[in-house]
Design a protein around this motif. Sequence first.
Motif, PDB file in Angstrom:
ATOM      1  N   VAL A 130      10.192  -8.307 -18.913  1.00 59.50           N
ATOM      2  CA  VAL A 130      11.472  -9.129 -18.843  1.00 59.50           C
ATOM      3  C   VAL A 130      11.219  -9.624 -16.848  1.00 59.50           C
ATOM      4  O   VAL A 130      12.105 -10.846 -16.898  1.00 59.50           O
ATOM      5  N   GLY A 131      10.429  -9.200 -16.033  1.00 62.91           N
ATOM      6  CA  GLY A 131      10.288  -9.753 -14.602  1.00 62.91           C
ATOM      7  C   GLY A 131       8.946  -8.582 -13.926  1.00 62.91           C
ATOM      8  O   GLY A 131       8.489  -7.608 -15.102  1.00 62.91           O
ATOM      9  N   HIS A 132       8.768  -9.698 -12.978  1.00 61.28           N
ATOM     10  CA  HIS A 132       7.019  -9.303 -12.789  1.00 61.28           C
ATOM     11  C   HIS A 132       7.631  -9.841 -11.091  1.00 61.28           C
ATOM     12  O   HIS A 132       7.813 -10.232 -10.791  1.00 61.28           O
ATOM     13  N   VAL A 133       6.654  -8.474 -10.607  1.00 54.92           N
ATOM     14  CA  VAL A 133       6.662  -8.877  -9.219  1.00 54.92           C
ATOM     15  C   VAL A 133       5.335  -8.629  -8.575  1.00 54.92           C
ATOM     16  O   VAL A 133       4.704  -7.783  -9.355  1.00 54.92           O
ATOM     17  N   ALA A 134       4.620  -8.978  -8.075  1.00 55.63           N
ATOM     18  CA  ALA A 134       3.020  -9.433  -8.092  1.00 55.63           C
ATOM     19  C   ALA A 134       2.631  -9.228  -6.956  1.00 55.63           C
ATOM     20  O   ALA A 134       3.472 -10.209  -5.324  1.00 55.63           O
ATOM     21  N   LEU A 135       2.165  -7.814  -5.877  1.00 58.22           N
ATOM     22  CA  LEU A 135       1.507  -8.243  -4.330  1.00 58.22           C
ATOM     23  C   LEU A 135       0.195  -8.362  -4.348  1.00 58.22           C
ATOM     24  O   LEU A 135      -0.886  -7.587  -5.193  1.00 58.22           O
ATOM     25  N   VAL A 136      -0.030  -9.652  -4.062  1.00 60.39           N
ATOM     26  CA  VAL A 136      -1.812 -10.252  -3.905  1.00 60.39           C
ATOM     27  C   VAL A 136      -2.540 -10.206  -1.972  1.00 60.39           C
ATOM     28  O   VAL A 136      -2.166 -10.964  -1.575  1.00 60.39           O
ATOM     29  N   PRO A 137      -3.492  -9.327  -2.101  1.00 59.31           N
ATOM     30  CA  PRO A 137      -3.618  -9.295  -0.107  1.00 59.31           C
ATOM     31  C   PRO A 137      -3.940 -10.157   0.107  1.00 59.31           C
ATOM     32  O   PRO A 137      -4.814 -11.101  -0.459  1.00 59.31           O
ATOM     33  N   LEU A 138      -3.696 -11.100   1.633  1.00 62.63           N
ATOM     34  CA  LEU A 138      -4.620 -12.175   1.780  1.00 62.63           C
ATOM     35  C   LEU A 138      -5.687 -11.710   2.437  1.00 62.63           C
ATOM     36  O   LEU A 138      -6.482 -13.079   3.019  1.00 62.63           O
ATOM     37  N   GLY A 139      -6.372 -10.753   3.158  1.00 61.18           N
ATOM     38  CA  GLY A 139      -6.975 -10.220   3.787  1.00 61.18           C
ATOM     39  C   GLY A 139      -7.921 -10.442   4.827  1.00 61.18           C
ATOM     40  O   GLY A 139      -8.337 -10.014   5.817  1.00 61.18           O
ATOM     41  N   ASN A 140      -5.936 -10.541   5.076  1.00 60.29           N
ATOM     42  CA  ASN A 140      -5.911 -10.516   7.071  1.00 60.29           C
ATOM     43  C   ASN A 140      -4.573  -8.799   7.178  1.00 60.29           C
ATOM     44  O   ASN A 140      -4.363  -8.692   8.266  1.00 60.29           O
ATOM     45  N   GLY A 141      -4.815  -8.656   6.570  1.00 58.80           N
ATOM     46  CA  GLY A 141      -3.605  -6.828   6.392  1.00 58.80           C
ATOM     47  C   GLY A 141      -2.516  -7.158   5.657  1.00 58.80           C
ATOM     48  O   GLY A 141      -1.601  -6.450   5.330  1.00 58.80           O
TER      49      GLY A 141
END
Length: 182
Positions: A83-94
Amino acid sequence: MTSLISQRNLNPYEFTDKLGEKIVIRLYDHHDRDKLIEMYERFDPDDRCLGLPPITKECIKRWVDYLIENGYNVVAEHNGRIVGHVALVPLGNGDAELDIFVLRQYQNRGIGSELMRYAIELGRRLGFRGILAVTEPSNLRAKNLFKKFGFKTVSSDFDECHMYLSLTSPSSRTKLQALSTS
Ligand SMILES: CC(C)(COP(=O)(O)OP(=O)(O)OC[C@H]1O[C@@H](n2cnc3c(N)ncnc32)[C@H](O)[C@@H]1OP(=O)(O)O)[C@@H](O)C(=O)NCCC(=O)NCCS
């Protein structure tokens, strides 16, 4: 991204939301893909932010697969449904970019806050320098949610508001510790 997560695991936990329902917050696992796609198929189009989630099933699948392959994902589960979702996607700069979505009928029940708490702790354990959240300037719910966890607006224009949480500065650590014990 699973091997890194399993090395620095966070336990699932259950909390009671503001309607008295038991909600489990936990890391995504590969059995969840269909349930996550189903959540986004049920997502109210009026709650989309910056064009996300996509609308058609094919586009939802591609987007979910992108997040699974490239990001670290956390889900909120109720009675076996996501019912809920959070994503952390690396940006390549830390830094990592955060996306968060809660189904309409589950909003305003504290689930977004629990997902944020979990994702921030995950981001810290994974060693990210900070977390960037991009939203629409008119999205007060999202902006208030991010502010509550110490995010500061770093830029804003007509289309996008960029908010950032440092995971390394002592002041953000103190604020997060206070939130984690509240
Ligand atoms: C933004 C979103 C994730 C928040 O999830 P939620 O489960 O409703 O959040 P919570 O119930 O934990 O509320 C968290 C905070 O949001 C803010 N908030 C909630 N409802 C609000 C409203 N109607 N107006 C203004 N702020 C509001 C409050 O600051 C609240 O904290 P508080 O309860 O301590 O006052 C959810 O509303 C959502 O999925 N919205 C649509 C998608 C979206 O905009 N995602 C963000 C894209 S970056």
